[in-house]
Design an enzyme around this catalytic site. Structure first.
Site, PDB file in Angstrom:
ATOM      1  N   SER A 122       3.934   8.312  -3.082  1.00 16.34           N
ATOM      2  CA  SER A 122       2.648   9.001  -3.183  1.00 16.34           C
ATOM      3  C   SER A 122       3.361   9.917  -2.132  1.00 16.34           C
ATOM      4  CB  SER A 122       2.720   7.822  -2.143  1.00 16.34           C
ATOM      5  OG  SER A 122       1.058   8.730  -1.829  1.00 16.34           O
ATOM      6  N   GLU A 128       0.820  -1.217  -0.156  1.00 15.80           N
ATOM      7  CA  GLU A 128      -0.351   0.152   0.039  1.00 15.80           C
ATOM      8  C   GLU A 128       0.521   1.449   0.261  1.00 15.80           C
ATOM      9  OE1 GLU A 128      -3.075   0.137  -0.759  1.00 15.80           O
ATOM     10  OE2 GLU A 128      -3.072  -2.197  -0.379  1.00 15.80           O
ATOM     11  N   GLY A 144       2.034   2.687  -3.171  1.00 17.81           N
ATOM     12  CA  GLY A 144       1.912   3.139  -4.688  1.00 17.81           C
ATOM     13  C   GLY A 144       1.987   2.647  -5.663  1.00 17.81           C
ATOM     14  N   LYS A 145       2.711   1.287  -5.093  1.00 16.06           N
ATOM     15  CA  LYS A 145       3.324   0.362  -6.432  1.00 16.06           C
ATOM     16  C   LYS A 145       2.571   0.346  -7.410  1.00 16.06           C
ATOM     17  CE  LYS A 145       3.823  -4.364  -5.396  1.00 16.06           C
ATOM     18  NZ  LYS A 145       3.433  -3.535  -4.146  1.00 16.06           N
ATOM     19  N   LYS A 153       1.326  -9.380 -13.341  1.00 16.66           N
ATOM     20  CA  LYS A 153       0.952  -9.361 -12.599  1.00 16.66           C
ATOM     21  C   LYS A 153       0.872 -10.771 -12.025  1.00 16.66           C
ATOM     22  CE  LYS A 153      -0.150  -7.667  -8.147  1.00 16.66           C
ATOM     23  NZ  LYS A 153       0.087  -6.194  -7.295  1.00 16.66           N
ATOM     24  N   GLU A 194       5.085  -6.971 -11.605  1.00 18.79           N
ATOM     25  CA  GLU A 194       5.100  -5.666 -10.561  1.00 18.79           C
ATOM     26  C   GLU A 194       4.362  -6.830  -9.370  1.00 18.79           C
ATOM     27  OE1 GLU A 194       0.769  -3.729  -8.108  1.00 18.79           O
ATOM     28  OE2 GLU A 194       1.516  -3.704 -10.344  1.00 18.79           O
ATOM     29  N   VAL A 206       0.148   2.542  -8.811  1.00 19.59           N
ATOM     30  CA  VAL A 206       0.147   3.709  -9.365  1.00 19.59           C
ATOM     31  C   VAL A 206       1.625   3.652 -10.159  1.00 19.59           C
ATOM     32  CG1 VAL A 206      -0.259   6.443  -9.534  1.00 19.59           C
ATOM     33  CG2 VAL A 206      -1.204   4.658  -7.617  1.00 19.59           C
TER      34      VAL A 206
END
Length: 239
Positions: free
Chosen positions: A172, A12, A14-15, A37, A110, A17
């Site tokens: 972020s 959580e 920002g990976k 993914k 990712e 984005v």
């Protein structure tokens, strides 16, 4: 670089984005892009996952591939075991990435959470897939207090496994950064021995996709197909 592995110092941060921004910037520079993914957790059968989010933000020209999906928001190994579904071995990740690289200029793999999150009962991690791919690893880190330690630990884990760290991107960046965040801009490259390659604004994922695509190159350095420079950014946010 035809394959980049995108990991984080945690979850959580920002990976997704950041992955989407790299995809958007690469597409804008004329590259064909795929987002892989390996393991999507915490998402129902009909819900869009992280790969689909990358397509939504970066555009329909991006190819998305998800290898496994588990309903509970847990580490992939734990989520696979609890669901009774097959885990994803690093060989399968590498094979999928290699296949995408044959038809795309850039493949973004990712991960889930941090570099050493377990993917199967044998303890394999995203680092094992990066080793098989001989691919550089981009580290996504948060802006604030505590990020220096987690970035340093991730960098040490990369070095211990003979992996190449590509750089660090702040996932972020707040609109009104506190002192710790501003100091961390200069300190992240020092503690990680990795270059600072970008800072994505907080809330960027909520932008209209067209706005996101237009702005993305300005958040990322040239190695990630952008125009951002750490010198200019540091000057804008002095300690």
């Amino acid at each position: 670089m035809s394959v980049i592995v995108v990991s984080g110092t945690g979850t959580e941060i920002g990976k997704t984005v950041v992955t989407s921004a790299i995809a958007a910037a690469a597409v804008a520079s004329g590259r064909s892009v795929a987002v892989l993914k390996p393991a999507q957790t915490g998402v129902g059968p009909q819900e869009p996952g992280d790969a689909a989010e990358a397509v939504r933000l970066a555009g329909p020209a991006v190819t998305a591939l998800e290898l496994a999906r588990y309903p509970e928001p847990l580490a992939p190994d734990t989520a696979a075991r609890r669901s009774g579904l097959a885990a994803v071995a690093p060989e399968r990740i590498a094979e999928a990435a290699d296949g995408l690289a044959r038809s795309h200029d850039l493949v973004l793999v990712e991960g889930a959470g941090g570099l050493l999150v377990r993917f199967d009962e044998e303890g394999h991690t995203l680092a094992d897939a990066a080793r098989l791919l001989a691919a550089p690893v981009l580290v996504v880190a948060p802006a604030g207090l505590g990020t220096l330690n987690s970035a340093a630990l991730t960098a040490e884990a990369l070095t211990a496994r003979g992996l190449r760290g590509l750089g660090v991107v702040v996932g972020s960046w707040p609109a009104s950064p506190d002192l710790a965040s501003r100091c961390n801009l200069a300190d992240l490259p020092k503690v990680s021995a990795l270059p600072l390659l970008g800072a994505v604004p907080q809330g960027a994922g909520a932008l209209p996709p067209a706005t996101f695509r237009e702005a993305a190159p300005g958040w990322l350095a040239p190695p990630l197909h952008g125009t951002w420079t750490p010198e200019a950014f540091l000057a804008a946010w002095p300690e």
